[in-house]
Design a protein around this motif. Structure first.
Motif, PDB file in Angstrom:
ATOM      1  N   PHE A   1       0.993  -1.183  -0.044  1.00  0.00           N
ATOM      2  CA  PHE A   1      -0.066   0.096   0.024  1.00  0.00           C
ATOM      3  C   PHE A   1       0.986   1.240  -0.008  1.00  0.00           C
ATOM      4  O   PHE A   1       1.847   1.424   0.570  1.00  0.00           O
ATOM      5  CB  PHE A   1      -1.097   0.043   1.265  1.00  0.00           C
ATOM      6  CG  PHE A   1      -1.984  -0.895   1.018  1.00  0.00           C
ATOM      7  CD1 PHE A   1      -2.339  -1.662   0.234  1.00  0.00           C
ATOM      8  CD2 PHE A   1      -2.583  -1.075   2.344  1.00  0.00           C
ATOM      9  CE1 PHE A   1      -3.312  -2.744   0.205  1.00  0.00           C
ATOM     10  CE2 PHE A   1      -3.772  -1.996   2.559  1.00  0.00           C
ATOM     11  CZ  PHE A   1      -3.955  -2.919   1.510  1.00  0.00           C
ATOM     12  N   TRP A   2       0.366   2.350  -0.767  1.00  0.00           N
ATOM     13  CA  TRP A   2       0.995   3.727  -0.869  1.00  0.00           C
ATOM     14  C   TRP A   2       0.090   4.567  -0.304  1.00  0.00           C
ATOM     15  O   TRP A   2      -0.905   4.653  -0.438  1.00  0.00           O
ATOM     16  CB  TRP A   2       1.408   3.863  -2.229  1.00  0.00           C
ATOM     17  CG  TRP A   2       2.591   3.022  -2.622  1.00  0.00           C
ATOM     18  CD1 TRP A   2       2.372   1.840  -3.461  1.00  0.00           C
ATOM     19  CD2 TRP A   2       4.003   3.293  -2.993  1.00  0.00           C
ATOM     20  NE1 TRP A   2       3.468   1.357  -3.864  1.00  0.00           N
ATOM     21  CE2 TRP A   2       4.328   2.123  -3.596  1.00  0.00           C
ATOM     22  CE3 TRP A   2       4.735   4.330  -2.620  1.00  0.00           C
ATOM     23  CZ2 TRP A   2       5.841   2.073  -3.829  1.00  0.00           C
ATOM     24  CZ3 TRP A   2       6.022   4.360  -3.054  1.00  0.00           C
ATOM     25  CH2 TRP A   2       6.684   2.989  -3.599  1.00  0.00           C
ATOM     26  N   THR A   3       0.783   5.380   0.430  1.00  0.00           N
ATOM     27  CA  THR A   3      -0.057   6.797   1.030  1.00  0.00           C
ATOM     28  C   THR A   3       0.924   7.935   1.021  1.00  0.00           C
ATOM     29  O   THR A   3       1.999   7.954   1.396  1.00  0.00           O
ATOM     30  CB  THR A   3      -0.561   6.455   2.186  1.00  0.00           C
ATOM     31  OG1 THR A   3      -1.645   7.612   2.562  1.00  0.00           O
ATOM     32  CG2 THR A   3       0.308   6.195   3.495  1.00  0.00           C
ATOM     33  N   CYS A   4       0.419   9.162   0.954  1.00  0.00           N
ATOM     34  CA  CYS A   4       0.959  10.525   1.059  1.00  0.00           C
ATOM     35  C   CYS A   4       0.660  11.071   2.575  1.00  0.00           C
ATOM     36  O   CYS A   4       0.859  12.092   2.810  1.00  0.00           O
ATOM     37  CB  CYS A   4       0.749  11.389  -0.145  1.00  0.00           C
ATOM     38  SG  CYS A   4       1.209  10.907  -1.656  1.00  0.00           S
ATOM     39  N   ASP A   5      -0.095  10.345   3.116  1.00  0.00           N
ATOM     40  CA  ASP A   5      -0.569  10.575   4.582  1.00  0.00           C
ATOM     41  C   ASP A   5       0.313  10.379   5.569  1.00  0.00           C
ATOM     42  O   ASP A   5       0.657   9.297   5.640  1.00  0.00           O
ATOM     43  CB  ASP A   5      -2.080  10.185   4.810  1.00  0.00           C
ATOM     44  CG  ASP A   5      -3.101  10.413   3.856  1.00  0.00           C
ATOM     45  OD1 ASP A   5      -2.747  11.564   3.279  1.00  0.00           O
ATOM     46  OD2 ASP A   5      -3.996   9.766   3.731  1.00  0.00           O
ATOM     47  N   ARG A   6       0.523  11.264   6.490  1.00  0.00           N
ATOM     48  CA  ARG A   6       1.726  11.263   7.674  1.00  0.00           C
ATOM     49  C   ARG A   6       0.727  10.559   8.642  1.00  0.00           C
ATOM     50  O   ARG A   6       1.297   9.934   9.640  1.00  0.00           O
ATOM     51  CB  ARG A   6       2.397  12.367   7.748  1.00  0.00           C
ATOM     52  CG  ARG A   6       3.505  12.506   6.515  1.00  0.00           C
ATOM     53  CD  ARG A   6       4.493  13.510   7.185  1.00  0.00           C
ATOM     54  NE  ARG A   6       5.397  13.925   5.971  1.00  0.00           N
ATOM     55  CZ  ARG A   6       6.591  12.963   6.041  1.00  0.00           C
ATOM     56  NH1 ARG A   6       6.556  11.922   6.861  1.00  0.00           N
ATOM     57  NH2 ARG A   6       7.284  13.060   4.940  1.00  0.00           N
TER      58      ARG A   6
END
Length: 271
Positions: free
Chosen positions: A114-119
């Motif tokens: 999974f990839w996300t840009c949310d920290r």
């Protein structure tokens, strides 16, 4: 009735509320498999989140199949990909625009991770990754390469489930026209490329296996199963815990996922 292929959703259908296959359901599905019926797990999960249940049912090898990522991918259980429908960097940008409509997590699913840009990751996303045996890679948007490709998108709550509802109610018409958008739980929204669905993937697989659509039985309970229940040729069985739209589209409503609904339907119609 001559059923040759049984397609089974996972969460809320094959799996009980304790995320396990009940003994009687396991026994009945194994009986179907022993009689030469193709059992196909059809799920929004990636293959990594399905393999433990394939193993439990004794499914393995290149003659057995899973439909994963809500139908974007068909794989045999040796890992070979039969169909792969992906989204690209422009779709990545579109999803980032949709995220601005509510305070929700956004992640992108690939066969690897999974990839996300949310920290700040909500528990819902963390649990989803853990249940599907996936690593979450957190990257800044500018670190995502222009050739980025992914099979499915998930929006999920951070702290307030009402934010998911807010997003759902504000998704613009262009997004529904461009993508396949469904809900499998109140806590999430799932997006695939247009025409990537469990129902379409099941038609492709049945054709490949030379199985007539009238010989296909499907089990499901949630919004990401609607495409299977829209096919007039399939024998459609709704779980007792299914949403009303699934029940209204079904040929038969069985017991719920905590009371061997699959086993009861198979004994009534197939075995």
């Amino acid at each position: 009735m001559s059923i040759k292929l049984i397609a089974v959703d996972l969460d809320g259908t094959l799996l009980s509320s304790t995320n396990s296959i009940l003994p009687e359901t396991e026994k009945t599905l194994k009986n179907a498999i022993s009689e030469g019926i193709q059992v196909v797990l059809a799920t929004g999960r990636p293959l990594s989140g399905v393999m433990p249940f394939n193993k439990q049912l004794g499914l393995a090898g290149n003659k057995q199949y899973n439909i994963v990522f809500n139908g974007a991918v068909i794989q045999n259980l040796a890992g070979d990909v039969l169909m792969n429908q992906e989204m690209n960097y422009q779709d990545f940008s579109n999803m980032r625009k949709l995220q601005r409509l509510a305070h929700v997590n956004l992640h992108f699913e690939t066969p690897e991770c999974f990839w996300t840009c949310d920290r700040d990751l909500g528990a819902n996303l963390a649990v989803n990754a853990a249940m599907t045996n996936n690593m979450i890679k957190v990257r800044r948007a500018e670190e995502i390469p222009q050739d980025f490709a992914f099979n499915k998108v998930g929006f999920s709550m951070t702290e307030d489930v009402n934010e998911v509802e807010k997003l759902w109610n504000n998704i613009p018409e262009w997004a529904f026209a461009k993508y396949d958008i469904v809900r499998s739980f109140s806590t999430n929204i799932e997006i695939n490329i247009k025409d990537a669905s469990k129902g379409n993937a099941l038609m492709v697989l049945a054709d490949r296996l030379k199985i007539d659509q009238s010989q296909v039985m499907v089990f499901g309970d949630q919004g990401n199963d609607i495409s299977m229940f829209s096919n007039p040729n399939f024998k459609k069985v709704a779980m007792g815990n299914a949403i009303e739209l699934i029940k209204d589209s079904a040929d038969y409503v069985t017991d719920d996922n905590d009371h061997d609904g699959i086993a009861k339907a198979l004994k009534k119609y197939v075995l």
